[in-house]
Design an enzyme around this catalytic site. Sequence first.
Site, PDB file in Angstrom:
ATOM      1  N   CYS A   1      36.162   9.534  -5.882  1.00 44.21           N
ATOM      2  CA  CYS A   1      35.830   9.392  -4.456  1.00 44.21           C
ATOM      3  C   CYS A   1      37.000   8.834  -3.670  1.00 44.21           C
ATOM      4  O   CYS A   1      37.167   9.118  -2.491  1.00 44.21           O
ATOM      5  CB  CYS A   1      34.673   8.414  -4.257  1.00 44.21           C
ATOM      6  SG  CYS A   1      33.148   8.875  -5.035  1.00 44.21           S
TER       7      CYS A   1
ATOM      8  N   GLU B   1      30.995  17.319   3.994  1.00 42.66           N
ATOM      9  CA  GLU B   1      31.475  16.064   3.387  1.00 42.66           C
ATOM     10  C   GLU B   1      32.766  16.283   2.606  1.00 42.66           C
ATOM     11  O   GLU B   1      33.147  15.487   1.737  1.00 42.66           O
ATOM     12  CB  GLU B   1      30.374  15.444   2.523  1.00 42.66           C
ATOM     13  CG  GLU B   1      29.076  15.221   3.304  1.00 42.66           C
ATOM     14  CD  GLU B   1      28.747  13.770   3.656  1.00 42.66           C
ATOM     15  OE1 GLU B   1      29.189  12.860   2.949  1.00 42.66           O
ATOM     16  OE2 GLU B   1      28.027  13.551   4.658  1.00 42.66           O
TER      17      GLU B   1
ATOM     18  N   ARG C   1      21.545   6.186   2.401  1.00 42.79           N
ATOM     19  CA  ARG C   1      20.304   6.592   1.732  1.00 42.79           C
ATOM     20  C   ARG C   1      20.610   7.715   0.748  1.00 42.79           C
ATOM     21  O   ARG C   1      21.325   8.667   1.075  1.00 42.79           O
ATOM     22  CB  ARG C   1      19.301   7.071   2.783  1.00 42.79           C
ATOM     23  CG  ARG C   1      17.885   7.172   2.284  1.00 42.79           C
ATOM     24  CD  ARG C   1      16.919   7.223   3.464  1.00 42.79           C
ATOM     25  NE  ARG C   1      17.151   8.420   4.281  1.00 42.79           N
ATOM     26  CZ  ARG C   1      16.621   9.611   4.040  1.00 42.79           C
ATOM     27  NH1 ARG C   1      15.821   9.783   3.013  1.00 42.79           N
ATOM     28  NH2 ARG C   1      16.872  10.635   4.819  1.00 42.79           N
TER      29      ARG C   1
ATOM     30  N   ASN D   1      29.486   0.406  -4.027  1.00 45.94           N
ATOM     31  CA  ASN D   1      29.039   1.173  -2.859  1.00 45.94           C
ATOM     32  C   ASN D   1      28.957   2.660  -3.190  1.00 45.94           C
ATOM     33  O   ASN D   1      28.876   3.504  -2.299  1.00 45.94           O
ATOM     34  CB  ASN D   1      29.999   0.960  -1.676  1.00 45.94           C
ATOM     35  CG  ASN D   1      29.360   0.114  -0.576  1.00 45.94           C
ATOM     36  OD1 ASN D   1      28.136   0.010  -0.505  1.00 45.94           O
ATOM     37  ND2 ASN D   1      30.181  -0.460   0.280  1.00 45.94           N
TER      38      ASN D   1
ATOM     39  N   HIS E   1      26.772  13.620  -3.755  1.00 44.01           N
ATOM     40  CA  HIS E   1      27.865  14.596  -3.649  1.00 44.01           C
ATOM     41  C   HIS E   1      27.990  15.302  -5.005  1.00 44.01           C
ATOM     42  O   HIS E   1      27.721  14.692  -6.047  1.00 44.01           O
ATOM     43  CB  HIS E   1      29.212  13.906  -3.348  1.00 44.01           C
ATOM     44  CG  HIS E   1      29.318  13.316  -1.981  1.00 44.01           C
ATOM     45  ND1 HIS E   1      29.852  12.061  -1.748  1.00 44.01           N
ATOM     46  CD2 HIS E   1      28.985  13.805  -0.769  1.00 44.01           C
ATOM     47  CE1 HIS E   1      29.846  11.807  -0.455  1.00 44.01           C
ATOM     48  NE2 HIS E   1      29.319  12.844   0.173  1.00 44.01           N
TER      49      HIS E   1
HETATM   50  O1  SUG Z   1      29.185   8.263   1.480  1.00 43.74           O
HETATM   51  N1  SUG Z   1      29.195   4.961   0.269  1.00 43.74           N
HETATM   52  C1  SUG Z   1      29.797   6.288   0.279  1.00 43.74           C
HETATM   53  C2  SUG Z   1      30.344   6.648  -1.083  1.00 43.74           C
HETATM   54  C3  SUG Z   1      31.154   7.919  -1.047  1.00 43.74           C
HETATM   55  C4  SUG Z   1      31.519   8.407  -2.400  1.00 43.74           C
HETATM   56  N2  SUG Z   1      32.305   9.573  -2.305  1.00 43.74           N
HETATM   57  C5  SUG Z   1      32.260  10.624  -3.143  1.00 43.74           C
HETATM   58  N3  SUG Z   1      31.280  10.784  -3.988  1.00 43.74           N
HETATM   59  N4  SUG Z   1      33.181  11.502  -3.062  1.00 43.74           N
HETATM   60  C6  SUG Z   1      28.794   7.337   0.763  1.00 43.74           C
HETATM   61  O2  SUG Z   1      27.616   7.225   0.380  1.00 43.74           O
HETATM   62  C7  SUG Z   1      28.187   2.991   1.293  1.00 43.74           C
HETATM   63  C8  SUG Z   1      28.451   2.093   2.474  1.00 43.74           C
HETATM   64  C9  SUG Z   1      27.514   0.912   2.561  1.00 43.74           C
HETATM   65  O3  SUG Z   1      26.385   1.024   2.112  1.00 43.74           O
HETATM   66  O4  SUG Z   1      27.944  -0.133   3.084  1.00 43.74           O
HETATM   67  C10 SUG Z   1      28.882   4.343   1.400  1.00 43.74           C
HETATM   68  O5  SUG Z   1      29.106   4.822   2.505  1.00 43.74           O
END
Ligand code: SUG
Length: 415
Positions: A346, A161, A22, A340, A229
Amino acid sequence: MLTEINFDGIIGPSHNYAGLSRGNIASASHAGDVSQPRAAALQGIEKMRHNLALGLPQGFFVPLDRPDAPWLAALGTTIEGAENHLRAQAWSASSMWAANAATVSPAPDSADGKCHLTVANLVTMPHRSHEWPGTLAQLRLAFAHPAFAVHAPVPAPFGDEGAANHMRLCSGHDGAGVEIFVYGVGGGRFPARQHLDASKAVARRHRLDPARTLFIRQSDTAIQGGAFHNDVVAVANEHVLFTHETAFEDRDAAHAEIRAAFPMVEIVEVPASAVSLPDAIKSYLFNAQLVSLPEGGMGLVLPTEAQETPTVWDWLEDMVAGNGPIRRLLPVDVRQSMANGGGPACLRLRVVADPATVDPRFVADEGKLDRIAAVIAAHWPEAIAPAGLASAALAADVRKARAALLDALDLAELD
Ligand code: SUG
């Protein structure tokens, strides 16, 4: 000799689109899509090859054991018996986003002269909250040398995070730096994942000098706009901070504080009038690896989506035509991860270290990437549809795929 090494998370065989995050617009809008784990992982390997070819040192982390049966057992259920949301949370390949693995403070910043790593607890999102034990085991192996201090997570409920909410300014990676922790404040429709108390705890544990440590609040506008983030709206490298105008809650005060702590800083700011926050988030312009190129100058390793967003690409082309510190635009295709919400930045964790102190099994070269790619091509599923998560046969295949990779890399102890 201390140098920056980027450790990329190898995209795991269970990569799928479950819409679990979310506040992460890409994750929500791709919920239920059919994923392509094999293509995803090969895109990640190509990114590593691309960065190696630039002359940059490269490392990697291996995927975690998924679906996470022990986690489901702790919840009193099994892969076959779990409710859909718990099953999807157990399957997530989210450890690929290594920027969330840990916060890293290079040795010159710490009072004890060690490079400190605190594994992130990731407690805000259930599917990420069970990453840390597997990640910690891996960090303890990769960074077992006494040059490093690897810490357990900050306790819940203080959400942490990792490096995605941490930036470092320095005149050279091997010199002392100013560390900037960016935290969010909750209350909106989307969660603030990085808590100030967690950031402060990490800074204390890493024995940072308070005079060279800043805590800056991420803007509510950015979080509520989908920047879950800080690394979705800002990135730093050496003396350069590349940031969107809306990244920080109090822009002027944040810039002033940063300039006071690190007078050499060059702030390259993208105004909202040139690139709107929605365009910045859609294109992931700031989720770039801002890297120091061996030939001098800096390059931005950005997602191809940035090239396809006209306001963003126009702004970037004007920027590199000028006389700024960022000299090259280097697009890479990581579309499967992008869907995603995970861009090039990331997918990597930056560690400043002497490469000789890192367990060589986690260090990449072309030959090793060939071997990893061969395992991926032979074992990673071609596609995963949402219904596939209920398949015991697919779960077994995914486990076999990871075991084959660990075997090829001589990392069976992580099994
Ligand atoms: O935590 N997506 C990750 C993406 C992380 C990106 N990282 C940085 N910005 N450093 C998150 O939101 C989606 C998984 C799903 O919906 O199946 C997810 O976890």
